[in-house]
Design a protein around this motif. Structure first.
Motif, PDB file in Angstrom:
ATOM      1  N   MET A   1       6.759 -41.693  58.958  1.00  0.00           N
ATOM      2  CA  MET A   1       5.614 -42.579  58.747  1.00  0.00           C
ATOM      3  C   MET A   1       5.993 -43.879  58.059  1.00  0.00           C
ATOM      4  O   MET A   1       5.438 -44.924  58.346  1.00  0.00           O
ATOM      5  CB  MET A   1       4.552 -41.860  57.938  1.00  0.00           C
ATOM      6  CG  MET A   1       3.772 -40.920  58.815  1.00  0.00           C
ATOM      7  SD  MET A   1       2.574 -40.078  57.875  1.00  0.00           S
ATOM      8  CE  MET A   1       3.610 -39.075  56.849  1.00  0.00           C
ATOM      9  N   GLN A   2       6.974 -43.787  57.162  1.00  0.00           N
ATOM     10  CA  GLN A   2       7.421 -45.022  56.519  1.00  0.00           C
ATOM     11  C   GLN A   2       7.986 -45.963  57.572  1.00  0.00           C
ATOM     12  O   GLN A   2       7.831 -47.172  57.489  1.00  0.00           O
ATOM     13  CB  GLN A   2       8.477 -44.736  55.456  1.00  0.00           C
ATOM     14  CG  GLN A   2       7.893 -44.388  54.091  1.00  0.00           C
ATOM     15  CD  GLN A   2       7.348 -42.991  54.066  1.00  0.00           C
ATOM     16  OE1 GLN A   2       7.825 -42.117  54.781  1.00  0.00           O
ATOM     17  NE2 GLN A   2       6.336 -42.759  53.261  1.00  0.00           N
TER      18      GLN A   2
ATOM     19  N   PHE B   1      -2.506 -47.210  56.860  1.00  0.00           N
ATOM     20  CA  PHE B   1      -1.739 -46.505  55.831  1.00  0.00           C
ATOM     21  C   PHE B   1      -2.296 -46.692  54.427  1.00  0.00           C
ATOM     22  O   PHE B   1      -1.929 -45.962  53.514  1.00  0.00           O
ATOM     23  CB  PHE B   1      -0.262 -46.912  55.874  1.00  0.00           C
ATOM     24  CG  PHE B   1       0.471 -46.269  57.019  1.00  0.00           C
ATOM     25  CD1 PHE B   1       0.740 -44.918  57.005  1.00  0.00           C
ATOM     26  CD2 PHE B   1       0.872 -47.013  58.114  1.00  0.00           C
ATOM     27  CE1 PHE B   1       1.393 -44.313  58.064  1.00  0.00           C
ATOM     28  CE2 PHE B   1       1.533 -46.422  59.173  1.00  0.00           C
ATOM     29  CZ  PHE B   1       1.791 -45.068  59.150  1.00  0.00           C
TER      30      PHE B   1
ATOM     31  N   GLN C   1      -6.077 -39.275  57.166  1.00  0.00           N
ATOM     32  CA  GLN C   1      -5.841 -39.221  55.726  1.00  0.00           C
ATOM     33  C   GLN C   1      -5.002 -37.992  55.363  1.00  0.00           C
ATOM     34  O   GLN C   1      -4.006 -38.095  54.659  1.00  0.00           O
ATOM     35  CB  GLN C   1      -7.209 -39.171  55.049  1.00  0.00           C
ATOM     36  CG  GLN C   1      -7.211 -38.745  53.623  1.00  0.00           C
ATOM     37  CD  GLN C   1      -7.020 -39.921  52.706  1.00  0.00           C
ATOM     38  OE1 GLN C   1      -7.096 -41.074  53.109  1.00  0.00           O
ATOM     39  NE2 GLN C   1      -6.741 -39.639  51.471  1.00  0.00           N
TER      40      GLN C   1
ATOM     41  N   ILE D   1      -1.240 -38.380  56.856  1.00  0.00           N
ATOM     42  CA  ILE D   1      -0.316 -39.363  56.271  1.00  0.00           C
ATOM     43  C   ILE D   1      -0.077 -39.143  54.781  1.00  0.00           C
ATOM     44  O   ILE D   1       0.904 -39.622  54.235  1.00  0.00           O
ATOM     45  CB  ILE D   1      -0.759 -40.832  56.516  1.00  0.00           C
ATOM     46  CG1 ILE D   1      -2.070 -41.131  55.814  1.00  0.00           C
ATOM     47  CG2 ILE D   1      -0.850 -41.153  57.994  1.00  0.00           C
ATOM     48  CD1 ILE D   1      -2.463 -42.592  55.933  1.00  0.00           C
ATOM     49  N   THR D   2      -0.968 -38.400  54.113  1.00  0.00           N
ATOM     50  CA  THR D   2      -0.713 -38.140  52.697  1.00  0.00           C
ATOM     51  C   THR D   2      -0.008 -36.807  52.500  1.00  0.00           C
ATOM     52  O   THR D   2       0.239 -36.403  51.368  1.00  0.00           O
ATOM     53  CB  THR D   2      -2.022 -38.140  51.877  1.00  0.00           C
ATOM     54  OG1 THR D   2      -2.900 -37.145  52.415  1.00  0.00           O
ATOM     55  CG2 THR D   2      -2.699 -39.495  51.923  1.00  0.00           C
ATOM     56  N   GLY D   3       0.306 -36.119  53.601  1.00  0.00           N
ATOM     57  CA  GLY D   3       1.046 -34.859  53.456  1.00  0.00           C
ATOM     58  C   GLY D   3       0.168 -33.710  53.010  1.00  0.00           C
ATOM     59  O   GLY D   3       0.610 -32.805  52.325  1.00  0.00           O
ATOM     60  N   ARG D   4      -1.150 -33.760  53.369  1.00  0.00           N
ATOM     61  CA  ARG D   4      -2.038 -32.668  52.986  1.00  0.00           C
ATOM     62  C   ARG D   4      -2.377 -31.819  54.185  1.00  0.00           C
ATOM     63  O   ARG D   4      -3.148 -30.898  54.086  1.00  0.00           O
ATOM     64  CB  ARG D   4      -3.350 -33.240  52.449  1.00  0.00           C
ATOM     65  CG  ARG D   4      -3.246 -33.789  51.063  1.00  0.00           C
ATOM     66  CD  ARG D   4      -4.613 -34.222  50.598  1.00  0.00           C
ATOM     67  NE  ARG D   4      -4.571 -34.641  49.215  1.00  0.00           N
ATOM     68  CZ  ARG D   4      -4.233 -35.832  48.820  1.00  0.00           C
ATOM     69  NH1 ARG D   4      -3.929 -36.751  49.694  1.00  0.00           N
ATOM     70  NH2 ARG D   4      -4.199 -36.148  47.545  1.00  0.00           N
ATOM     71  N   TYR D   5      -1.848 -32.191  55.328  1.00  0.00           N
ATOM     72  CA  TYR D   5      -2.306 -31.576  56.547  1.00  0.00           C
ATOM     73  C   TYR D   5      -1.994 -30.092  56.565  1.00  0.00           C
ATOM     74  O   TYR D   5      -0.874 -29.668  56.367  1.00  0.00           O
ATOM     75  CB  TYR D   5      -1.643 -32.272  57.737  1.00  0.00           C
ATOM     76  CG  TYR D   5      -2.382 -31.967  58.965  1.00  0.00           C
ATOM     77  CD1 TYR D   5      -1.879 -31.063  59.881  1.00  0.00           C
ATOM     78  CD2 TYR D   5      -3.623 -32.534  59.173  1.00  0.00           C
ATOM     79  CE1 TYR D   5      -2.610 -30.752  60.993  1.00  0.00           C
ATOM     80  CE2 TYR D   5      -4.344 -32.229  60.282  1.00  0.00           C
ATOM     81  CZ  TYR D   5      -3.842 -31.334  61.196  1.00  0.00           C
ATOM     82  OH  TYR D   5      -4.569 -31.016  62.276  1.00  0.00           O
ATOM     83  N   GLY D   6      -2.984 -29.269  56.846  1.00  0.00           N
ATOM     84  CA  GLY D   6      -2.763 -27.817  56.798  1.00  0.00           C
ATOM     85  C   GLY D   6      -2.186 -27.272  58.076  1.00  0.00           C
ATOM     86  O   GLY D   6      -1.893 -27.967  59.009  1.00  0.00           O
TER      87      GLY D   6
END
Lengths: 266, 241
Positions: free
Chosen positions: A221-222, A249, A258, A261-266
């Motif tokens: 993503m970066q 972003f 959201q 990209i924030t690394g919360r995806y389950g």
């Protein structure tokens, strides 16, 4: 279910759409891999496609130069145009299309030929040129365009496979631009490269943007944030959100974007 | 936050950052409270303590900055996470400034305690209370990510500006009446100005909360109430501008 894609309200002062996709569905046999995707690719911009594995981003990328044609069970519905021309038109010459919409793959895949012949191959088969002086010029310009000329100009006859991974990937980019495409598709072009080689490719992408339109699939993503002007987030075959990269972003509109990209995806 | 991060230590670091800010906010609140007491009670001893304690707020800010920079470098936060880290940096800077103003108020209290009291000082506690309320409101709003509460505080700063303007005019008239009032009145003017500035930092924090929660800056421009920069009071009328 029609995809309710979140679009940037303004997407301010957009340029000309080079490619457009409207209501694109893709099936692999019975399985539906893309759901009614609408997406424009703006001329001289870099569009990043991001999303978890299996979300359909690579499938969408492959639709843009009909690479999916090579998969028997794959069926593409909807409308995709290049300069307003339907690329799935039966009359259209696919080889010609792929010369206009070039591709760079995840793993560098130079031909088992010399550096020179890797570049000269395309122009030869497309009949762009067969004259030695012309070809020399194309090879040099393409290698310069890919930022590789200085490193290889004294060993053009050596095999392309003898180069480092990063150099090989730039060789593949040089090969792609040798036939003067209008659009370049890149499928994870840096995933096999170290950070320095990656930086070279990213710098190159930024320069190539002046002359080409670029669509890049990336898991990083970066990297999407660094190289692209627009970003499209795919999830379960749906184009969830398509917006200016800076906006997507910092302030994504959809919760799925959201979460991803924030690394919360389950 | 709707969901936890896949990497749990990331969550822990964000929580720790927020906790540092809330702690720092509590410290800034108590510094302002003590500074106000110094002025009202002419308490020189307490004033000395307030001046000294400012170091702790400075240390807190350094800690928040280090934590935020570390998070940026190691986690490359995106979206709400990114806004949270940026907000922490900005709020820490505002709280540190509020601490500086409190220390300055305490110093002025020491000076004021050495001269006879003058009447305009009576308006100071009211300004102080309002500033304290504003800080409390924005800190609660930050803690709960409460946009409405932040906006309410943001609007109320105008009241503080009004109080400051009237005190400014009143103080000038006292100075004109008797030159012996000039020393205490000048200190009172600076005190009032410092409190008014504390209010401005509270509104900054409210704006940061808006950015944090809504993802964009406040669209409206805040009514600017401090008009004292343009105020002129002539000895003849000793009234209007």
């Amino acid at each position: 279910m029609s995809a309710q894609t979140v679009d940037a309200e303004p997407m301010a002062a957009v340029g000309q759409a080079k490619m457009t996709a409207r209501d694109v569905d893709v099936y692999y046999g019975e399985k539906r891999a893309l759901h009614s995707v609408d997406c424009d690719v703006i001329e001289n911009e870099v569009l990043s496609l991001i999303g978890p594995s299996g979300c359909g981003k690579s499938t969408f990328l492959r639709c843009l130069n009909r690479m999916n044609d090579t998969i028997d069970i794959c069926r593409v519905e909807g409308n995709i145009t290049l300069d307003s021309q339907d690329i799935y038109d039966k009359e259209l010459d696919v080889v010609q299309l792929r010369a206009r919409v070039g591709m760079v793959f995840q793993k560098p895949n130079p031909f088992p030929k010399s550096i020179y012949d890797n570049i000269a191959y395309g122009p030869r088969i497309h009949g762009v040129s067969s004259h030695k002086d012309d070809l020399d010029g194309i090879v040099q310009r393409s290698l310069e365009g890919a930022g590789l000329w200085q490193e290889v100009k004294d060993r053009l006859a050596e095999p392309g496979t003898g180069l480092s991974g990063g150099q090989q990937q730039r060789l593949c980019i040089a090969r792609a631009i040798a036939v003067s495409p209008e659009v370049i598709l890149m499928d994870e072009p840096c995933s096999a490269l170290d950070p320095i080689a990656t930086a070279h490719i990213e710098e190159l992408i930024d320069e190539l943007r002046q002359n080409f339109t670029i669509v890049i699939v990336t898991h990083n993503m970066q990297q999407a944030a660094r190289v692209s002007q627009k970003t499209a987030f795919f999830h379960l075959g749906e184009l969830v959100e398509h917006n200016l990269t800076g906006e997507l972003f910092t302030n994504p509109k959809d919760e799925r974007t959201q979460g991803y990209i924030t690394g919360r995806y389950g | 936050m709707p969901q936890d991060h896949i990497v749990r230590s990331f969550d822990q670091e964000l929580v720790a950052l927020k906790r540092s800010i809330i702690q720092m906010g509590g410290l800034a609140e108590s510094q302002l409270e003590s500074a106000m007491q110094c002025i009202v009670r002419r308490d020189v001893q307490l004033a000395g303590k307030v001046v000294q304690a400012d170091e702790r707020l400075d240390a807190c800010e350094t800690e928040v900055d280090a934590g935020a920079v570390r998070l940026l470098a190691l986690r490359q936060p995106m979206a709400t996470d990114l806004r949270e880290v940026v907000a922490a940096l900005k709020i820490a800077a505002d709280l540190e400034r509020i601490g500086d103003y409190s220390a300055n108020l305490a110093k002025r209290a020491i000076a004021l305690a050495q001269v006879p009291a003058v009447r305009p000082v009576n308006a100071i506690p009211r300004m102080g209370r309002l500033a304290q309320e504003l800080i409390k409101e924005v800190l609660d709003a930050y803690s709960d990510l409460d946009l409405e509460r932040a906006l309410a505080a943001w609007r109320r700063d105008e009241e503080l500006d009004d109080l400051y303007n009237s005190l400014f005019r009143e103080t000038l008239t006292y100075m004109m009446e008797d030159p012996r009032n000039i020393t205490p009145c000048t200190h009172i003017l600076f005190i009032a100005k410092n409190i008014e500035r504390v209010g401005d930092h509270a509104t900054n924090i409210a704006e940061t909360i808006h950015f944090l929660v809504a993802g964009q800056p406040i669209a409206r421009t805040r009514p600017k109430g401090d008009t004292s920069s343009f105020a002129v009071v002539s000895p003849e009328s000793s009234q209007e501008t």
